[in-house]
Design a protein around this motif. Sequence first.
Motif, short mmCIF file in Angstrom:
data_model
loop_
_atom_site.label_atom_id
_atom_site.label_comp_id
_atom_site.label_asym_id
_atom_site.label_seq_id
_atom_site.Cartn_x
_atom_site.Cartn_y
_atom_site.Cartn_z
N ASP A 176 47.13 38.02 43.92
CA ASP A 176 46.07 37.06 43.61
C ASP A 176 46.60 35.73 43.13
O ASP A 176 45.88 34.74 43.10
N ASN B 293 40.52 34.16 49.97
CA ASN B 293 40.72 34.40 48.54
C ASN B 293 42.10 33.94 48.06
O ASN B 293 42.73 34.60 47.24
N PRO C 15 34.92 30.04 44.49
CA PRO C 15 34.92 31.33 45.19
C PRO C 15 34.40 31.19 46.62
O PRO C 15 33.77 30.18 46.95
#
Lengths: 154, 185
Positions: free
Chosen positions: A111, A139, B42
């Motif tokens: 991440d 992401n 996001p």
Amino acid sequence: MAKFKKKTNVKQDIPTSSMPDVVFMLLFFFMVTTEMRKTSLEVKQQIPKATQLRKLMRKSLVANLYVGEPTKVQQYGKEPKIQADDLFIDTKDIIRWVNEQKAKLDEVERDQITVSLKVDKDAKRGLIADIETELRKANARKLLYSTLEDNDQN
Amino acid sequence: MARSTPEIPNASMADIAFLLLTFFLVTTTIPNNKGLSIALPPPPEANPPEDVKIQERNMFKIQINSSDALLIEGEPREDIRTLKDEIKAFILNNGKDPSSSDNPEKAIVSFKTDRGTSHKRFIELLDIVQAAYYDIYAEQAGVSNAEFRAAASDLSIPSNKAIYEKGRAGIPLNISIADPTKVGN
């Protein structure tokens, strides 16, 4: 005449015995401060300047994307293209590319991947916004616009 | 007894070293790991667009069109030297001026560009906005701007993290970068 002759008798050699030492010093400087070229750039890269720079500490977490006009205009045209590693990719391939980059990292660090966008200053916002949208989908939300340090203003 | 001392010829040493030096000069690059750091929002699907009402006074609008001309708060602008101080005043208004922000947490600096805006212009403006925020953070943490940025770059060191958290307390980095419009391409 004799007087003149005496003067021409001055030793003219530059000492060269320390030359190897000097050159080795330069060599070590370059070996320490630089890194090997991994990719050969196929796009024009004139990076813009900025003052408020942040440095990336963990180089293993950084993935580079190069954006700019192709250097081989004859072959690829003038439209700015995205280069990842050694090949041109399309915006729709970015998610796959990010996943490939993430797979190289440890699972706990996936991440934290940071994408460093090295964008030519003449590239347009449209293409970069498209890249950003894809990165959001993939992401990979830490982004760095690579810039050079501008020393004039500060 | 005179003994001949063996000698290695070292006249060519400099040449060899130069050769190595040239090799390294050609095959290596100086790494550039510096730049303007931002966090993307996001993914678009995750939160369906709901109408969040943001009061006009809490928005500092920066718009750039396809020919790199600026609109600041709806006014055309050429000179951007005073912009940093204006943004700082806007963020730290705390409700004093009724036309400016309520408090630093609500204050948002909003970017809107066009698809034809050049990257150079975008970076120039983003740099000014980030300079305003980092100046505020650095002042709150009691360090210089450069020191604050250096600390923020490496948060694994506890003293850096303390500076970072002290500077950021109560003032989030609210920079909103909207999807570009499609006038020029």
